[in-house]
Enzyme design. Structure first.
Site, PDB file in Angstrom:
ATOM      1  CD  GLU A  34      -2.644   1.451   2.486  1.00 33.00           C
ATOM      2  OE1 GLU A  34      -2.289   0.854   3.515  1.00 33.00           O
ATOM      3  OE2 GLU A  34      -3.592   2.259   2.453  1.00 33.00           O
ATOM      4  NE  ARG A  51       5.337  -7.826   9.731  1.00 33.56           N
ATOM      5  CZ  ARG A  51       4.283  -7.171   9.240  1.00 33.56           C
ATOM      6  NH1 ARG A  51       3.085  -7.482   9.658  1.00 33.56           N
ATOM      7  NH2 ARG A  51       4.433  -6.205   8.368  1.00 33.56           N
ATOM      8  CE  LYS A  62       3.821   0.566   4.575  1.00 32.63           C
ATOM      9  NZ  LYS A  62       2.744   0.355   3.577  1.00 32.63           N
TER      10      LYS A  62
END
Length: 559
Positions: free
Chosen positions: A36, A262, A272
């Site tokens: 994104e 992850r 983020k």
RNA sequence: UGGGGUGUCGUCAAGCGGUAAGACACAGGCCUUUGGAGCCUGCAUUCGGAGGUUCGAAUCCUCCCGCCCCAGCCA
């Protein structure tokens, strides 16, 4: 490129090889990397990039780059550009397959109408709070919305009016009609579309309704013909919904979601949200601050794409939560740079040395190899003269045990040059600090043994005072003082390393460095790897970033 | 607490019923005009725990324990 010959394959590749064997998807392999655009890419994304593009390359498939831009809040073109730039820099190629979920808005809308017509979706007028309330908790089943049984006609009418902007933000949503009693909360009639008047960085004000991730992602995968939709573990709960939507709306071959763990890296943070906070609150100088775990930060620091890719391949792919030692990343960087970075000499904390028996005003050009093992990197000339600088801690008046650098009774070799011997020193009368030291050199020792034939133990680097250029050196250390700052929750800011950046000026570098190009990498012998900062360097004041230090076994010994 | 995952060396990670790979880290040694690099050696009698099946279990079964994810109109 055949780096994984001896590498056991991971569970995802196992699945893919099985699918190829059984001719699923006609043996086709298509992946995608779907960020994104609401922030910069970091080393965790690099793991996903290497996985997705790596698999595509390995199985003669394709990997798309797709901007997952379905929520206008926070998404910008700047981020899109940075993502494109970073993936490219890493060395991956999506050819003509750069896609945007926002380009699918029309088709996604049609899918939504289709779902309504099938009686599988409805417009719900409950407020966000009410929706949460009706959904109940982890342990008790949810309650059905009073709007759940609207007719297809009414739903279609309402949804079209949502689209045309008739209703206020947040007043209505489109929901899937699944199962309010499901033990998986994501299946309790999830929201598919919301009304949001925030302008979208690409579609502007054209849309006031936007699809949610769960609706858009699986269908985008299907539209692009993705076969293996690889994502991280936290989406495991979303998979039943992914499959539900795809099964309701897609005929034929369907993409399959596969989840892996992850990356977490010690002494840094890879969320983020928190990286944004570090940038916005000024704890770092920007997304590309060399201390940041972002691709942009690592690039500016001087990390090579090869080192990052090697790292990503070495950490493996599995489903276990992990905290990878940042020392592994640094080892990969050192390995690459050791082989490829030309050497240079630079004195970080200068101490003046005068060679008493060297003629005043004379300069000798000493030819130095740019690499000790790789002659193809060539040679360069380094001037030698009467007054030199050496590293402050390469001289010790009262040397500790095992010290093998210069001291009153220990001679030392100047790297690529002569053996010198201590004569006397001059201290500052007031502070007692050593101002300069006087030595003698033996002209016969440049390419030979020391004065009396016995070996000199120590070799130190140096630079001629007359020719040295002053540079600024930035020494970086880990961003946090604790292994796992993320485990500190919102207190993580309390664990920022106050010494993560040390600026040294002036350091004295051999004059050859004045021609260095922005981003050029060097090994400053005996110190570490450095690269010329492309942003803050000026002709008058070049700035070198320390990429990573050399392994320093002395500092361990000294303790 | 319901559901979904996951537990193998300090850290990653192979292992897929036949008797614990590899990497980083760490510790020694050799070599060296970078205390760098390179080379060599050491580093899990045991796989979260307890039972069970089997000639044989990290791998299969049962129970227990820890950790992660899910109650955004974020992704």
């Amino acid at each position: 490129m055949e780096t994984n010959v001896n590498q056991p394959i991971d569970f995802i590749r196992e699945i893919i090889e099985e699918d190829i064997k059984t001719n699923k998807n006609s043996g086709r392999v298509a992946t995608r990397f779907p960020p994104e655009p609401n922030g910069y890419l970091h080393i965790g994304h690099a793991k996903s990039i290497c996985l997705n593009f790596g698999i595509a390359a390995q199985y003669k498939g394709t990997c798309n780059l797709r901007m997952d831009d379905t929520d206008p809040a926070g998404e910008t073109m700047e981020y899109v550009e940075s993502i494109i730039n970073d993936v490219k820099w890493l060395g991956f190629d999506w050819e003509d397959r750069l896609f945007f979920a926002s380009d699918y808005f029309e088709r996604l809308y049609d899918f939504a109408e289709e779902l309504i017509k099938k009686g599988k979706a409805y417009v719900c007028d409950l407020s966000p709070d009410e929706i949460r309330e009706y959904r109940r908790t982890l342990t008790e089943p949810g309650k059905e919305s009073p709007y759940r049984n609207r007719t297809v006609e009414e739903n279609l009418d309402l949804f079209r009016r949502m689209k045309s902007g008739e209703f206020a933000d947040g007043s209505r949503v489109l929901r899937a009609k699944i199962d309010m009693a499901s033990s998986n909360i994501l299946m309790r009639d999830p929201v598919l579309y919301r009304i949001k008047r925030t302008p979208h960085y690409r579609t502007g004000k054209k849309w006031v309704i936007y699809p949610m991730y769960d609706f858009a992602h699986c269908l985008s995968d299907a539209i692009e013909g993705i076969t293996h939709s690889i994502c991280t573990l936290e989406f495991e709960n979303n998979r039943p919904l992914y499959d539900w939507i795809v099964n309701e709306l897609i005929e034929g071959e369907k993409p399959r979601q596969i989840e892996f763990a992850r990356l977490n890296l010690s002494y840094t943070i890879l969320s983020k949200r928190r990286l944004i906070e570090l940038v916005e609150k000024g704890y770092v100088a920007g997304w590309d601050d060399p201390r940041m775990p972002t691709i942009a930060g690592m690039r500016r620091r001087g990390y090579t794409p090869e080192a990052i890719k090697t790292f990503c391949n070495k950490i493996g792919v599995a489903k276990k939560d992990n905290l990878v030692d940042i020392a592994l990343l640094e080892a990969c960087v050192r390995d690459d740079l050791n082989e490829n970075a030309p050497r240079a000499m630079c004195v970080l904390q200068p101490l003046k040395v005068i060679i008493d028996n060297y003629p005043e005003g004379q300069t000798k050009e000493i030819e130095c190899p740019n690499h000790p093992k790789n002659p193809s990197l060539g040679k360069r000339k380094v001037p030698f003269s009467k007054v030199l600088y050496i590293e402050r801690d390469d001289f010790s008046e009262n040397p500790p045990k095992k010290y093998k650098r210069l001291s009153p009774d220990k001679e030392v070799r100047l790297r690529n040059a002569y053996v010198i011997k201590f004569s006397h020193l001059i201290k500052d009368g007031a502070t007692g600090e050593i101002k300069e030291i006087h030595c003698t050199y033996d002209p016969a020792t440049k390419d030979g043994p020391s004065l009396d034939g016995k070996k000199v133990e120590g070799v130190i680097h140096w630079v001629a005072a007359s020719h040295a250029i002053p540079i600024e050196v930035r020494l970086y250390d880990r961003l946090f003082t604790v292994e796992d700052p993320a485990s500190k929750g919102d207190d993580y800011l309390n664990y920022i390393n106050p010494d993560s950046l040390k600026i040294l000026y002036p350091c004295f570098a051999e004059h050859n460095l004045k021609d260095a190009l922005p981003g050029a990498r060097f090994q400053f012998e005996r110190i570490g790897y450095f690269s010329l900062d492309p942003k803050d360097s000026t002709k008058e004041r070049p700035v070198f970033n320390r990429i990573v230090s050399l392994k320093d076994t002395w500092s361990k010994l000294a303790k």
